[in-house]
Write an enzyme that holds these catalytic residues in place. Structure first.
Site, short mmCIF file in Angstrom:
data_model
loop_
_atom_site.label_atom_id
_atom_site.label_comp_id
_atom_site.label_asym_id
_atom_site.label_seq_id
_atom_site.Cartn_x
_atom_site.Cartn_y
_atom_site.Cartn_z
CG PHE A 137 -1.85 1.20 1.24
CD1 PHE A 137 -3.05 1.14 0.53
CD2 PHE A 137 -1.54 2.36 1.93
CE1 PHE A 137 -3.92 2.22 0.52
CE2 PHE A 137 -2.40 3.44 1.91
CZ PHE A 137 -3.59 3.37 1.21
CG ASP A 222 5.46 3.61 1.60
OD1 ASP A 222 5.46 4.19 2.70
OD2 ASP A 222 4.44 3.48 0.91
CE LYS A 251 -0.27 5.80 7.75
NZ LYS A 251 -1.62 6.38 7.86
#
Length: 392
Positions: A137, A222, A251
């Site tokens: 993702f 990532d 995040k």
């Protein structure tokens, strides 16, 4: 203030249905505890999806953001401000490698920047395709979604502008077979987050680095969810002993304020020319001030100890619904023997704990990195009853 049922009804009437209707309306937080609009208290083991690094209303974060918003809240990219420079310097110092930073507002934007960097490299070198992992993702914008290996959210928005070839995560042989001299870049998560907090096999990421070195493909890590102390290291790739060509962050970096970063090392840091990319809000002074406060107050030793305590406590539970525990640091998934994660999430909330039904058979635990031993022990003590309730 409106009650939980009322605000959920109003949400349903006012918002697009892409989120459904979340079950709880939160009103405030303090540390690792949050309260809903009806006054019910919960221990937060979601952390805003691994975002609230310092918990809720941390004094240092409140002070840094309040001071900055009272000084100057926005400059755009037409002007410089010192907090963005301090943050870029700080990140590069923690990475211990020469590089260049682009600041964005979110994880998907950080991955869009990485995608564009790689495209520029690929077109210059005459390369034609990307490789990414099945169930990976990387975001929901079209570029990032192109690289996302989750068919349920990807396929309905194709066709995509580039050729992306997906391989099983953790299979070094499949990766080696897929990456040739025509490959632009390999996009990988050091641990797959949305797939269910799935760590790689030992040696897999180092093998990926070697495969990219041998073929000239860029390696993009990532770390939107895994970085900024979440696994007990500043960056998860540091534990595996390799350096990517491009690193993406978001995040937990802002502790609750929206910020993302794309960092290019070596040649990858200088691929963009003036005007190639930009962001009006990226590197916002308030978000940068928040990120600096997060970096100043994280305690990696505490994260490692707390993560070990949480994992060992959960692994000691003998329950037919609990199959195992996986993950790193304070980023774990309890793996279930049946697809009942939604029931576990509901039972946990009823018991006063917020957890996340990540996959049908996996429940994500990503508490604030300041979670205490007592709070960990409270969840562990309550978890057998939560599992029993969910199994019924």
């Amino acid at each position: 203030m409106s009650n939980n049922n009322d605000i959920r009804h109003r949400f349903e009437q006012a918002f697009m249905p892409n989120y459904g209707v979340p079950p709880v309306a939160l009103a405030r937080g303090e540390g690792t505890r949050v309260w809903d609009v009806d006054g019910r208290q919960y221990l937060d083991f979601v952390g805003g999806i691994a975002v609230s690094s310092l918990g809720h209303a941390h004094p240092a974060l409140v002070e840094a953001v309040s001071r900055q918003v009272a000084t100057i809240a926005h400059t755009s990219n037409l002007f410089l401000h010192e907090p963005e420079v301090l943050l870029a310097e700080r990140l590069l110092g923690l990475l211990g490698a020469p590089g260049r930073v682009f600041l964005a507002n979110s994880g998907t934007e950080a991955n869009e920047a990485a995608y564009k960097l790689a495209l520029k490299y690929g077109r210059r070198e005459g390369r034609g395709y990307f490789v990414a992992a099945e169930n990976g993702f990387h975001g929901r914008t079209i570029g990032a979604l192109s690289l996302t290996g989750k068919q349920s959210i990807r396929d309905q928005f194709g066709p995509f502008p580039v050729d992306v070839r997906f391989v099983p995560y953790g299979d070094a042989s499949a990766l080696k077979e897929a990456v040739s001299g025509d490959c632009i870049a390999v996009f990988l998560e050091p641990t797959q987050g949305e797939a269910g907090v799935v760590p790689p096999p030992d040696g897999y990421l180092v093998a990926a680095r070697e495969i990219c070195d041998a073929t000239g493909a860029l390696l993009v890590a990532d770390e939107i969810q895994s970085a900024i102390g979440r696994t007990g290291h500043w960056f998860a790739h540091q534990a595996d002993g390799f350096l990517p060509d491009i690193l993406t962050l978001a995040k937990g970096l802002g502790g609750g304020l929206p910020i993302g970063a794309c960092i290019g090392f070596g040649e990858a840091g200088t691929l963009f020319d003036k005007g190639d990319h930009g962001s009006t809000f990226g590197g916002n002074p308030v978000a940068c001030a928040a990120a600096l406060a997060v970096l100043d107050h994280l305690d990696l030793d505490h994260v490692k100890a707390a993560g070990a305590r949480l994992r060992s406590g959960l692994e000691a539970i003998d329950h037919p619904l609990l199959k195992g525990v996986r993950g790193r640091g304070l980023w774990l998934a309890t793996v279930l023997s049946e697809p009942r994660s939604a029931e576990v999430q509901r039972a946990a909330a009823a018991a006063g704990f917020l957890v996340n039904a990540l996959q049908p058979d996996a429940v994500r635990l990503a508490p604030p990195l300041v979670v205490t031993d007592g709070e960990i022990d409270a969840l562990v003590a309550a978890f057998p009853a939560i599992l029993t309730e969910a199994a019924q």
